[in-house]
Design a protein around this motif. Structure first.
Motif, PDB file in Angstrom:
ATOM      1  N   ALA A 211      -8.333   2.656   0.341  1.00 38.38           N
ATOM      2  CA  ALA A 211      -8.741   4.034   0.047  1.00 38.38           C
ATOM      3  C   ALA A 211     -10.255   4.247   0.081  1.00 38.38           C
ATOM      4  N   PRO A 212     -11.079   3.368  -0.503  1.00 38.48           N
ATOM      5  CA  PRO A 212     -12.530   3.609  -0.429  1.00 38.48           C
ATOM      6  C   PRO A 212     -13.053   3.678   1.001  1.00 38.48           C
ATOM      7  N   ARG A 213     -12.492   2.880   1.894  1.00 42.80           N
ATOM      8  CA  ARG A 213     -12.913   2.915   3.297  1.00 42.80           C
ATOM      9  C   ARG A 213     -12.493   4.225   3.953  1.00 42.80           C
ATOM     10  N   TRP A 214     -11.295   4.683   3.637  1.00 45.20           N
ATOM     11  CA  TRP A 214     -10.827   5.946   4.201  1.00 45.20           C
ATOM     12  C   TRP A 214     -11.652   7.124   3.697  1.00 45.20           C
ATOM     13  N   ALA A 215     -12.093   7.057   2.456  1.00 42.98           N
ATOM     14  CA  ALA A 215     -12.824   8.183   1.870  1.00 42.98           C
ATOM     15  C   ALA A 215     -14.247   8.293   2.398  1.00 42.98           C
ATOM     16  N   GLN A 216     -14.768   7.218   2.974  1.00 47.63           N
ATOM     17  CA  GLN A 216     -16.135   7.256   3.485  1.00 47.63           C
ATOM     18  C   GLN A 216     -16.261   8.310   4.588  1.00 47.63           C
ATOM     19  N   GLY A 217     -17.272   9.148   4.471  1.00 44.81           N
ATOM     20  CA  GLY A 217     -17.523  10.167   5.479  1.00 44.81           C
ATOM     21  C   GLY A 217     -16.723  11.442   5.294  1.00 44.81           C
ATOM     22  N   LEU A 218     -15.824  11.480   4.318  1.00 46.84           N
ATOM     23  CA  LEU A 218     -15.041  12.684   4.048  1.00 46.84           C
ATOM     24  C   LEU A 218     -15.588  13.365   2.799  1.00 46.84           C
ATOM     25  N   THR A 219     -15.570  14.677   2.794  1.00 46.63           N
ATOM     26  CA  THR A 219     -16.071  15.425   1.638  1.00 46.63           C
ATOM     27  C   THR A 219     -14.910  16.068   0.887  1.00 46.63           C
ATOM     28  N   GLY A 220     -15.128  16.291  -0.404  1.00 44.00           N
ATOM     29  CA  GLY A 220     -14.139  16.979  -1.220  1.00 44.00           C
ATOM     30  C   GLY A 220     -12.885  16.183  -1.485  1.00 44.00           C
ATOM     31  N   ILE A 221     -12.981  14.852  -1.451  1.00 45.77           N
ATOM     32  CA  ILE A 221     -11.806  13.998  -1.628  1.00 45.77           C
ATOM     33  C   ILE A 221     -11.773  13.455  -3.054  1.00 45.77           C
ATOM     34  N   GLU A 222     -10.634  13.632  -3.716  1.00 39.79           N
ATOM     35  CA  GLU A 222     -10.408  13.046  -5.034  1.00 39.79           C
ATOM     36  C   GLU A 222      -9.482  11.845  -4.899  1.00 39.79           C
ATOM     37  N   ARG A 223      -9.618  10.950  -5.836  1.00 41.22           N
ATOM     38  CA  ARG A 223      -8.776   9.753  -5.849  1.00 41.22           C
ATOM     39  C   ARG A 223      -7.860   9.810  -7.067  1.00 41.22           C
ATOM     40  N   VAL A 224      -6.552   9.724  -6.836  1.00 34.07           N
ATOM     41  CA  VAL A 224      -5.558   9.771  -7.912  1.00 34.07           C
ATOM     42  C   VAL A 224      -4.826   8.430  -7.931  1.00 34.07           C
ATOM     43  N   GLY A 225      -4.949   7.711  -9.020  1.00 33.33           N
ATOM     44  CA  GLY A 225      -4.270   6.426  -9.124  1.00 33.33           C
ATOM     45  C   GLY A 225      -5.213   5.329  -9.568  1.00 33.33           C
ATOM     46  N   PRO A 226      -4.752   4.073  -9.513  1.00 29.94           N
ATOM     47  CA  PRO A 226      -3.531   3.576  -8.889  1.00 29.94           C
ATOM     48  C   PRO A 226      -2.249   4.094  -9.552  1.00 29.94           C
ATOM     49  N   LEU A 227      -1.239   4.262  -8.706  1.00 26.63           N
ATOM     50  CA  LEU A 227       0.050   4.784  -9.137  1.00 26.63           C
ATOM     51  C   LEU A 227       1.100   3.690  -9.273  1.00 26.63           C
ATOM     52  N   THR A 228       0.835   2.523  -8.723  1.00 24.64           N
ATOM     53  CA  THR A 228       1.773   1.400  -8.779  1.00 24.64           C
ATOM     54  C   THR A 228       0.987   0.116  -9.019  1.00 24.64           C
ATOM     55  N   ARG A 229       1.731  -0.946  -9.343  1.00 25.33           N
ATOM     56  CA  ARG A 229       1.161  -2.293  -9.428  1.00 25.33           C
ATOM     57  C   ARG A 229       1.976  -3.164  -8.485  1.00 25.33           C
ATOM     58  N   ASP A 230       1.417  -3.474  -7.324  1.00 24.31           N
ATOM     59  CA  ASP A 230       2.155  -4.154  -6.269  1.00 24.31           C
ATOM     60  C   ASP A 230       1.632  -5.572  -6.064  1.00 24.31           C
ATOM     61  N   VAL A 231       2.498  -6.414  -5.544  1.00 24.42           N
ATOM     62  CA  VAL A 231       2.167  -7.809  -5.261  1.00 24.42           C
ATOM     63  C   VAL A 231       2.129  -8.002  -3.750  1.00 24.42           C
ATOM     64  N   VAL A 232       1.095  -8.678  -3.267  1.00 22.70           N
ATOM     65  CA  VAL A 232       0.918  -8.949  -1.838  1.00 22.70           C
ATOM     66  C   VAL A 232       1.050 -10.449  -1.613  1.00 22.70           C
ATOM     67  N   ALA A 233       1.829 -10.822  -0.588  1.00 22.20           N
ATOM     68  CA  ALA A 233       2.059 -12.236  -0.286  1.00 22.20           C
ATOM     69  C   ALA A 233       2.280 -12.404   1.206  1.00 22.20           C
ATOM     70  N   LEU A 234       2.323 -13.645   1.663  1.00 24.60           N
ATOM     71  CA  LEU A 234       2.694 -13.934   3.041  1.00 24.60           C
ATOM     72  C   LEU A 234       4.216 -13.906   3.141  1.00 24.60           C
ATOM     73  N   TYR A 235       4.720 -13.514   4.307  1.00 21.69           N
ATOM     74  CA  TYR A 235       6.146 -13.263   4.513  1.00 21.69           C
ATOM     75  C   TYR A 235       6.649 -14.232   5.577  1.00 21.69           C
ATOM     76  N   VAL A 236       7.556 -15.139   5.193  1.00 21.89           N
ATOM     77  CA  VAL A 236       7.974 -16.263   6.028  1.00 21.89           C
ATOM     78  C   VAL A 236       9.435 -16.101   6.417  1.00 21.89           C
ATOM     79  N   ARG A 237       9.786 -16.601   7.588  1.00 21.35           N
ATOM     80  CA  ARG A 237      11.183 -16.568   8.024  1.00 21.35           C
ATOM     81  C   ARG A 237      12.081 -17.282   7.020  1.00 21.35           C
ATOM     82  N   ALA A 238      13.292 -16.766   6.842  1.00 13.53           N
ATOM     83  CA  ALA A 238      14.224 -17.341   5.869  1.00 13.53           C
ATOM     84  C   ALA A 238      14.600 -18.773   6.214  1.00 13.53           C
ATOM     85  N   ASP A 239      14.599 -19.114   7.509  1.00 18.35           N
ATOM     86  CA  ASP A 239      15.008 -20.457   7.923  1.00 18.35           C
ATOM     87  C   ASP A 239      13.837 -21.432   8.006  1.00 18.35           C
ATOM     88  N   ARG A 240      12.700 -21.092   7.369  1.00 16.47           N
ATOM     89  CA  ARG A 240      11.541 -21.985   7.366  1.00 16.47           C
ATOM     90  C   ARG A 240      11.104 -22.339   5.942  1.00 16.47           C
TER      91      ARG A 240
END
Length: 439
Positions: A211-240
């Motif tokens: 979001a901070p990168r997207w907001a750069q160069g734009l005017t009149g933008i408000e930020r609402v959130g964070p709205l969730t707490r998400d987990v980021v991980a690597l995603y591996v094939r089931a057979d590996r």
């Protein structure tokens, strides 16, 4: 005409042979190892700061993580671009061995693949150019998630247009938050920002790192959130499972020695948050991933006419969990916790899962995955990861600290206070050796 047999005794040829031999020796030396086996990696290329495709190759945090892993294991990464709506299908089809592009852990993804230990936590953020009809809410709530969600509810009107990347985690978040607003699902993630910039949309759903990168160069933008707490991980094939195990061991080591934190700081900045690839945090993340499947388990049992409680199945799960922890601890040359402590922890997991199933709101007409062909295999994959993490738990866990972490990581998992506290208490009691105390 006379032909002369060429011999290495000829000075010029002898010198050439020596030179070629020296070059070959240099190329096969430690600094010029031959390329290793190929590691096919899926990446979106449209999601900075995680994956941004420039000059014929991707760049970003996720790319740096994979390249560091590949270098440590003498693998040769090859990059395969995916589109977010096709991520699960492409992984299942074997188009790549793993995907890493800032991928959020979600239950439908757990059904078809394996997630690693978490590499960071993230949260959905609404970038808003407030329409004239949308007054700034006067709320008595303190700043935080509840106030942000209250503002989203006030904005949710048919006049509001919200842009979001189609097929990804954020589209599901948008549809869960906005029930009346117009959802503009856009297949190209970069075009989501453009829709906000040009006024096609009043708002765009992003995350707290993008979001901070997207907001750069734009005017009149408000930020609402964070709205969730998400987990980021690597995603591996089931057979590996072999690849997942190597990634988990490497990520845990990189978090411990500070290298993973350095990559987060370099590519993601101060918003990257705290360390996540640690045994306790990763074990709680796996617990949350497992619990997220339980509403589907409840629906599948109802559809198949099966009761929520299945004591013979529970006995099998407990026995398999004990054996998996013993095996993982043996591979690490560590003593596993006592059987009594292991049973207490995994029984707390089972009972919490049954509680979530009983409280689940089930739509009888909605499709649900197969219990035996999809859900139980997915739960087994998560349980294997949990066993490996139990074997790596540090000595002397503080119960109050574990409870604080459990409230943070499991607060949105549908547990009641007693279930959450029991998981934390039995986790803190998992100490190596037969003297583990059972709470």
């Amino acid at each position: 005409m006379h032909f002369h047999r060429l011999s290495l005794k000829t000075p010029s040829l002898l010198a050439l042979a020596v030179l070629l031999g020296a070059v070959a020796a240099c190329q096969s030396g430690p600094g010029h190892a031959p390329p290793g086996p190929e590691l096919r990696v899926g990446t979106s290329g449209d999601y900075p700061p995680f994956s941004d495709w420039k000059e014929e190759r991707p760049h970003g945090f996720s790319v740096a993580v994979v390249e560091s892993f590949a270098e440590a294991h003498r693998l040769q990464p090859s990059w395969v671009r995916f589109r977010w709506p096709e991520l699960v299908k492409d992984l299942e089809a074997g188009k790549f061995d793993l995907a890493d592009s800032g991928i959020t852990v979600r239950p439908e993804r757990s059904l078809t693949g394996r997630f690693t230990v978490p590499v960071l936590r993230n949260g959905a953020v609404l970038l808003l150019r407030r329409p004239s009809w949308a007054l700034t809410p006067a709320t008595a709530l303190p700043p935080g998630p509840e106030a942000a969600l209250a503002e989203v509810r006030a904005l949710d009107r048919p006049e509001l247009r919200v842009a979001v990347n189609r097929g990804g985690h954020l589209e599901r978040v948008a549809r869960s938050l906005f029930h009346q607003a117009q959802i503009l699902a856009i297949p190209d993630n970069a075009a989501v920002r453009e829709a906000l910039a040009t006024g096609q949309a009043h708002a765009a759903l992003s995350n707290n790192l993008e979001a901070p990168r997207w907001a750069q160069g734009l005017t009149g933008i408000e930020r609402v959130g964070p709205l969730t707490r998400d987990v980021v991980a690597l995603y591996v094939r089931a057979d590996r499972p072999d690849l997942e195990a190597k990634l988990n061991a490497w990520l845990l080591a990189q978090e411990s020695n500070g290298a993973l934190g350095s990559l987060r700081a370099r590519y993601l900045g101060p918003g990257a948050g705290d360390a996540t690839a640690l045994p306790v945090q990763a074990l709680l993340a796996a617990t949350a991933e497992r619990l997220a499947l339980m509403p589907w388990v409840a629906a599948a049992k109802q559809r198949d006419g099966k009761p929520i409680e299945d004591l013979p199945q529970e006995a099998k799960v407990l026995a398999a969990s004990r054996e998996a922890v013993r095996s993982a601890a043996g591979a690490l040359d560590r003593a596993p916790p006592s059987d009594a402590a292991l049973d207490a922890f995994f029984q707390a997991q089972i009972d919490a899962a049954k509680g979530v199933q009983r409280r689940a709101s089930i739509d009888a007409g909605a499709p649900s995955p197969s219990l035996d062909k999809e859900l139980r295999p997915a739960i087994a994959r998560i349980s294997d990861r949990m066993a490996g993490l139990v074997a790596r738990l540090p000595d002397g866990l503080d119960e109050a600290t574990v409870l604080d972490l459990a409230q943070d990581w499991l607060g949105s998992s549908g547990l009641d206070a007693a279930e959450l506290e029991r998981i934390a208490r039995t986790l803190a009691a998992l100490r190596p050796g037969p003297a583990s105390e059972v709470p």
